[in-house]
Scaffold this motif. Structure first.
Motif, PDB file in Angstrom:
ATOM      1  N   TYR A 186      36.547 -39.486   2.864  1.00 54.54           N
ATOM      2  CA  TYR A 186      36.608 -38.604   1.697  1.00 54.54           C
ATOM      3  C   TYR A 186      38.057 -38.477   1.202  1.00 54.54           C
ATOM      4  N   LEU A 187      38.984 -38.236   2.125  1.00 53.52           N
ATOM      5  CA  LEU A 187      40.386 -38.084   1.735  1.00 53.52           C
ATOM      6  C   LEU A 187      40.965 -39.380   1.178  1.00 53.52           C
ATOM      7  N   ILE A 188      40.599 -40.511   1.769  1.00 50.38           N
ATOM      8  CA  ILE A 188      41.058 -41.802   1.247  1.00 50.38           C
ATOM      9  C   ILE A 188      40.575 -41.980  -0.184  1.00 50.38           C
ATOM     10  N   ARG A 189      39.298 -41.686  -0.418  1.00 52.08           N
ATOM     11  CA  ARG A 189      38.723 -41.841  -1.759  1.00 52.08           C
ATOM     12  C   ARG A 189      39.314 -40.820  -2.736  1.00 52.08           C
ATOM     13  N   LYS A 190      39.509 -39.603  -2.284  1.00 58.19           N
ATOM     14  CA  LYS A 190      40.079 -38.555  -3.137  1.00 58.19           C
ATOM     15  C   LYS A 190      41.503 -38.932  -3.554  1.00 58.19           C
ATOM     16  N   TYR A 191      42.273 -39.434  -2.586  1.00 56.69           N
ATOM     17  CA  TYR A 191      43.641 -39.851  -2.881  1.00 56.69           C
ATOM     18  C   TYR A 191      43.656 -41.015  -3.866  1.00 56.69           C
ATOM     19  N   ALA A 192      42.785 -41.989  -3.648  1.00 54.18           N
ATOM     20  CA  ALA A 192      42.717 -43.156  -4.534  1.00 54.18           C
ATOM     21  C   ALA A 192      42.326 -42.741  -5.952  1.00 54.18           C
ATOM     22  N   ALA A 193      41.419 -41.771  -6.077  1.00 54.16           N
ATOM     23  CA  ALA A 193      40.986 -41.309  -7.400  1.00 54.16           C
ATOM     24  C   ALA A 193      42.097 -40.545  -8.112  1.00 54.16           C
ATOM     25  N   ALA A 194      42.985 -39.892  -7.353  1.00 53.81           N
ATOM     26  CA  ALA A 194      44.045 -39.080  -7.951  1.00 53.81           C
ATOM     27  C   ALA A 194      45.262 -39.916  -8.341  1.00 53.81           C
ATOM     28  N   ARG A 195      45.408 -41.109  -7.749  1.00 59.37           N
ATOM     29  CA  ARG A 195      46.555 -41.946  -8.056  1.00 59.37           C
ATOM     30  C   ARG A 195      46.466 -42.505  -9.456  1.00 59.37           C
ATOM     31  N   PRO A 196      47.574 -42.525 -10.168  1.00 55.70           N
ATOM     32  CA  PRO A 196      47.539 -43.152 -11.484  1.00 55.70           C
ATOM     33  C   PRO A 196      47.336 -44.669 -11.344  1.00 55.70           C
ATOM     34  N   PRO A 197      46.688 -45.276 -12.312  1.00 58.91           N
ATOM     35  CA  PRO A 197      46.456 -46.731 -12.226  1.00 58.91           C
ATOM     36  C   PRO A 197      47.768 -47.503 -12.261  1.00 58.91           C
ATOM     37  N   ARG A 198      47.803 -48.642 -11.550  1.00 61.75           N
ATOM     38  CA  ARG A 198      49.005 -49.491 -11.536  1.00 61.75           C
ATOM     39  C   ARG A 198      49.107 -50.240 -12.861  1.00 61.75           C
ATOM     40  N   ARG A 199      50.338 -50.472 -13.268  1.00 62.38           N
ATOM     41  CA  ARG A 199      50.565 -51.242 -14.505  1.00 62.38           C
ATOM     42  C   ARG A 199      51.197 -52.540 -14.199  1.00 62.38           C
TER      43      ARG A 199
ATOM     44  N   ARG B 184      26.578 -32.057  -9.513  1.00 61.96           N
ATOM     45  CA  ARG B 184      27.858 -31.346  -9.328  1.00 61.96           C
ATOM     46  C   ARG B 184      28.335 -31.372  -7.881  1.00 61.96           C
ATOM     47  N   VAL B 185      28.374 -32.575  -7.353  1.00 63.01           N
ATOM     48  CA  VAL B 185      28.855 -32.832  -6.002  1.00 63.01           C
ATOM     49  C   VAL B 185      30.011 -33.819  -6.126  1.00 63.01           C
ATOM     50  N   PRO B 186      31.054 -33.692  -5.330  1.00 62.53           N
ATOM     51  CA  PRO B 186      32.154 -34.660  -5.436  1.00 62.53           C
ATOM     52  C   PRO B 186      31.664 -36.090  -5.168  1.00 62.53           C
ATOM     53  N   PRO B 187      31.884 -37.010  -6.104  1.00 57.52           N
ATOM     54  CA  PRO B 187      31.445 -38.391  -5.877  1.00 57.52           C
ATOM     55  C   PRO B 187      32.123 -39.005  -4.658  1.00 57.52           C
ATOM     56  N   GLU B 188      33.335 -38.552  -4.365  1.00 49.99           N
ATOM     57  CA  GLU B 188      34.037 -39.066  -3.184  1.00 49.99           C
ATOM     58  C   GLU B 188      33.310 -38.689  -1.895  1.00 49.99           C
ATOM     59  N   LEU B 189      32.641 -37.532  -1.897  1.00 45.30           N
ATOM     60  CA  LEU B 189      31.878 -37.122  -0.720  1.00 45.30           C
ATOM     61  C   LEU B 189      30.651 -38.018  -0.539  1.00 45.30           C
ATOM     62  N   ILE B 190      29.924 -38.264  -1.613  1.00 37.52           N
ATOM     63  CA  ILE B 190      28.739 -39.119  -1.529  1.00 37.52           C
ATOM     64  C   ILE B 190      29.155 -40.521  -1.083  1.00 37.52           C
ATOM     65  N   ALA B 191      30.219 -41.051  -1.677  1.00 35.86           N
ATOM     66  CA  ALA B 191      30.699 -42.381  -1.301  1.00 35.86           C
ATOM     67  C   ALA B 191      31.175 -42.401   0.152  1.00 35.86           C
ATOM     68  N   ALA B 192      31.834 -41.343   0.598  1.00 37.39           N
ATOM     69  CA  ALA B 192      32.291 -41.268   1.993  1.00 37.39           C
ATOM     70  C   ALA B 192      31.108 -41.251   2.958  1.00 37.39           C
ATOM     71  N   LEU B 193      30.059 -40.521   2.600  1.00 37.30           N
ATOM     72  CA  LEU B 193      28.859 -40.511   3.439  1.00 37.30           C
ATOM     73  C   LEU B 193      28.258 -41.913   3.521  1.00 37.30           C
ATOM     74  N   ILE B 194      28.219 -42.620   2.397  1.00 39.40           N
ATOM     75  CA  ILE B 194      27.682 -43.979   2.397  1.00 39.40           C
ATOM     76  C   ILE B 194      28.581 -44.905   3.215  1.00 39.40           C
TER      77      ILE B 194
END
Length: 157
Positions: A144-157, A37-47
């Motif tokens: 983290y913010l870059i990843r969070k924003y990317a995850a929140a964006r709807p997929p391109r069509r 129960r940790v934001p995946p964007e945080l773990i990815a940002a740390l990596i």
């Protein structure tokens, strides 16, 4: 011509490995982040900041693997083979989880403690002034913010 074939045989396995590793690592990040129960964007940002997704990274202080775990931290959280992608991410995520509990979810303090140690940050709280810690926290926050924003964006069509 023969040397070109030899060169290709040496290069291609490395390229194939580079393509496979991030997807395995990304799946591990998603899985362990959900489990703990940790934001995946945080773990990815740390990596992103710690190793730039290099599973064989070693710091000048001895931190190892994708999440740059110090040997004692790796053992404490169950990574007995710290260069193993899954063990490294699992142990690093467990460590982040303990920091999230300790610092009541304050991601700035979690990132600072991940970098500088939880005892030091626990004593200083938000009064830390070390420029290396500040730069690290800012870099993790940016990723983290870059990843969070990317995850929140709807997929391109």
């Amino acid at each position: 011509m023969k040397w070109l074939l030899s060169l290709m045989l040496l290069i291609l396995p490395g390229i194939a490995r580079a393509e496979i590793t991030p997807s395995i690592a990304e799946r591990c990040v998603q899985s362990y982040a959900m489990r703990y129960r940790v934001p995946p964007e945080l773990i990815a940002a740390l990596i992103d900041v710690e190793s730039r997704w290099n599973p064989h990274a070693v710091s000048n202080k001895g931190a190892m693997g994708l999440m740059q775990l110090m040997p004692a931290t790796a053992r404490r959280f169950g990574a007995f083979e710290p260069f193993d992608i899954e063990q490294n991410i699992a142990a690093g995520t467990r460590y982040v989880t303990t920091l999230m509990w300790e610092f009541h979810g304050d991601l700035r303090l979690v990132a600072a403690a991940y970098y500088a140690g939880d005892r030091w940050v626990g004593q200083q709280q938000l009064n830390y002034r070390n420029p290396d810690v500040l730069a690290y926290v800012q870099a993790v926050r940016r990723q983290y913010l870059i990843r969070k924003y990317a995850a929140a964006r709807p997929p391109r069509r």
